[in-house]
Design an enzyme around this catalytic site. Structure first.
Site, PDB file in Angstrom:
ATOM      1  CG  ASP A  14      86.607   3.185  -8.001  1.00 25.24           C
ATOM      2  OD1 ASP A  14      87.043   4.097  -7.392  1.00 25.24           O
ATOM      3  OD2 ASP A  14      86.029   2.895  -9.030  1.00 25.24           O
ATOM      4  CG  ASN A  36      94.841   6.503  -8.385  1.00 21.61           C
ATOM      5  OD1 ASN A  36      94.864   5.448  -7.492  1.00 21.61           O
ATOM      6  ND2 ASN A  36      94.051   6.872  -9.091  1.00 21.61           N
TER       7      ASN A  36
END
Ligand code: IPE
Ligand code: IPE
Ligand code: MG
Length: 238
Positions: A17, A65
């Site tokens: 991330d 996502n």
């Protein structure tokens, strides 16, 4: 800690991330952050294999996502197309076998083919297993497993009275893969984001503020060092 007494976890699972924040910091488009993230991933597969990990699982794209902008999702798909081909070479140069977890059916046909090619052309490798989690969600994986199990019961291939944790695990995408010993999340967030929900029941967590494109061997060593300092008391033992 001296390196001799240090234990390398057999299975490390990563939530990569911070690509977007890395790009923002540099004043470049988010896609550039993802590209830098892919470059880091290539390097880390090699490093992890050299360090002697047995399994290295990386969360590259979650079932959530898809909600990102069309532009960002499109950029990520194009990066998959490009880096899947490069990963084959890196994997074969390092005796790494590649597996994919997640629901690949939602991807474009050429990406599905690319994933199949990556798995097929590294199948014979006997070193580290690199597990790529794409269009992966822990809840989605559990639901897909439950559906398959119900079908097998209905069609007489499975006796419901035999179902236990081991049987259920064998229906998950991670069938045959040991649970992660250590989970590393870059980018500092303290959440699981739907990653390996079933598999991480007893996994040690390590979170670093380091953004994924800046992650490197030293950062991986730091995580392993922290893991080694933990007292692993679990399973009801004192
Ligand atoms: C992680 O980076 C990569 C993917 C989820 C595809 P992010 O894009 O989530 O980066 P941040 O969290 O916005 O910094
Ligand atoms: C986690 O990152 C998922 C992946 C790395 C693929 P996200 O950036 O998508 O997670 P949230 O939205 O911060 O929970
Ligand atoms: Mg993020």
């Amino acid at each position: 800690m001296d390196s001799e007494s240090r234990q390398i976890p057999a299975h490390i699972a990563v939530i990569l991330d911070g690509n977007g924040r890395w790009a923002k910091r540099k004043g470049v488009p988010r896609a550039m952050g993802h590209k830098a993230g892919c470059e880091t991933l290539e390097k880390m597969v090699e490093e992890a294999a050299r360090m002697g990990l047995s399994y290295f699982t990386v969360y590259g794209f979650s079932t959530e996502n898809w909600k990102r902008s069309e532009e960002e999702v499109g950029a990520l798909m194009n990066l998959f197309r490009y880096y899947m081909v490069r990963i084959i070479k890196i994997a074969n140069d390092n005796n790494v076998r590649v597996l994919m977890i997640g629901d690949k059916s939602r991807f474009a046909p050429d990406i599905i083919e690319g994933i199949d090619r990556m798995v097929e052309s590294t199948r014979q490798n006997t070193g580290m297993t690199f597990v790529v989690a794409v269009n992966y969600g822990g809840r989605d994986e559990i639901v897909r497993a439950a559906k398959k199990l119900v079908r097998d019961c209905a069609e007489g291939r499975m006796d419901p009275s035999r179902i236990d944790e081991g049987i259920f695990s064998s229906y998950l995408d991670t069938a045959g893969i040991p649970d992660p010993d250590l989970m590393i999340r870059t980018g500092g967030e303290l959440r699981l984001s739907n990653y390996l929900l079933w598999q991480m029941a007893y996994t040690e967590f390590y979170v670093t503020d380091c953004l994924w494109p800046d992650f490197n061997r030293q950062e991986l060593e730091k995580a392993i060092e922290a893991y080694n300092l933990r007292e692993r008391r679990f399973g009801g033992r004192k």
